[in-house]
Design an enzyme around this catalytic site. Structure first.
Site, short mmCIF file in Angstrom:
data_model
loop_
_atom_site.label_atom_id
_atom_site.label_comp_id
_atom_site.label_asym_id
_atom_site.label_seq_id
_atom_site.Cartn_x
_atom_site.Cartn_y
_atom_site.Cartn_z
CG ASN A 263 -12.13 -0.44 4.09
OD1 ASN A 263 -12.47 -0.88 5.19
ND2 ASN A 263 -10.95 0.14 3.89
CG HIS B 71 -6.87 -2.83 3.17
ND1 HIS B 71 -6.14 -1.67 2.97
CD2 HIS B 71 -8.10 -2.58 2.64
CE1 HIS B 71 -6.90 -0.76 2.36
NE2 HIS B 71 -8.09 -1.29 2.15
CG ASP C 122 -2.05 1.00 1.12
OD1 ASP C 122 -3.21 0.55 0.97
OD2 ASP C 122 -1.78 2.22 1.15
CG HIS D 7 -8.87 -2.72 -2.37
ND1 HIS D 7 -9.84 -2.03 -3.07
CD2 HIS D 7 -8.64 -1.99 -1.26
CE1 HIS D 7 -10.18 -0.94 -2.41
NE2 HIS D 7 -9.47 -0.89 -1.29
P1 AMP Z 1 -9.73 1.58 0.46
O1 AMP Z 1 -9.77 2.87 1.24
O2 AMP Z 1 -10.17 0.39 1.23
O3 AMP Z 1 -10.44 1.72 -0.87
O4 AMP Z 1 -8.20 1.32 0.16
C1 AMP Z 1 -7.51 1.90 -0.90
C2 AMP Z 1 -6.07 1.78 -0.58
O5 AMP Z 1 -5.33 1.96 -1.76
C3 AMP Z 1 -5.57 2.85 0.42
O6 AMP Z 1 -5.02 2.21 1.57
C4 AMP Z 1 -4.51 3.61 -0.38
O7 AMP Z 1 -3.40 4.00 0.40
C5 AMP Z 1 -4.14 2.59 -1.45
N1 AMP Z 1 -3.62 3.15 -2.69
C6 AMP Z 1 -4.17 4.12 -3.44
N2 AMP Z 1 -3.41 4.35 -4.53
C7 AMP Z 1 -2.37 3.47 -4.47
C8 AMP Z 1 -1.24 3.20 -5.30
N3 AMP Z 1 -1.04 3.88 -6.44
N4 AMP Z 1 -0.37 2.24 -4.93
C9 AMP Z 1 -0.58 1.54 -3.79
N5 AMP Z 1 -1.63 1.74 -2.96
C10 AMP Z 1 -2.50 2.70 -3.30
#
Ligand code: AMP
Length: 114
Positions: free
Chosen positions: A87, A102, A31, A100
């Site tokens: 989420n 986590h 992440d 996705h």
């Molecule tokens: P969510 O809030 O559950 O949709 O999680 C989205 C996650 O994607 C967050 O923890 C962000 O930090 C992560 N994220 C967004 N853009 C990127 C990226 N380009 N590379 C890696 N992680 C990302």
């Protein structure tokens, strides 16, 4: 909020990511804004916008994501424990419109979550 699917660009390799696992069905990468010492995202290559969009035809794929998560947790030294989080939609805190998981670990994780 759930508009730009940045994860498709990671799957297509049009933007960089620290990829730690890839197979024909999924991808895992660190992440960009880690919330724990280990914070990895595991995503299907198939576009499924939210957990609410999972269908019965996706059962094996979702199981595969869990198998990959368990393997990565071992590889990343999370023998003491870890947490998997999905989420779903705005109220669930989802910001990227591509399913996705986590994988969080490396510290004590509080409960209940915020
Ligand atoms: P969510 O809030 O559950 O949709 O999680 C989205 C996650 O994607 C967050 O923890 C962000 O930090 C992560 N994220 C967004 N853009 C990127 C990226 N380009 N590379 C890696 N992680 C990302």
């Amino acid at each position: 909020m759930l508009a730009d699917n940045v994860f498709l660009k990671i799957i297509d390799k049009t933007i960089p990511a620290k990829i730690i696992h890839e197979d024909e069905r999924c991808l895992a990468f660190h992440d960009i804004g880690p919330k724990a010492p280990v914070h990895v995202l595991i995503i299907p290559k198939k576009v499924i916008r939210t957990h609410d969009d999972i269908g019965t035809e996706d059962a094996e794929l979702i199981g595969h994501l869990h198998v990959v998560a368990a393997k990565l947790a071992k590889d990343l030294g999370l023998a003491a424990g870890y947490r998997l989080v999905i989420n779903c939609k705005e109220q669930g805190g989802q910001t990227v419109p591509h399913l996705h998981m986590h994988l969080l670990g490396g510290r004590d994780l509080g409960w209940p979550p915020g």
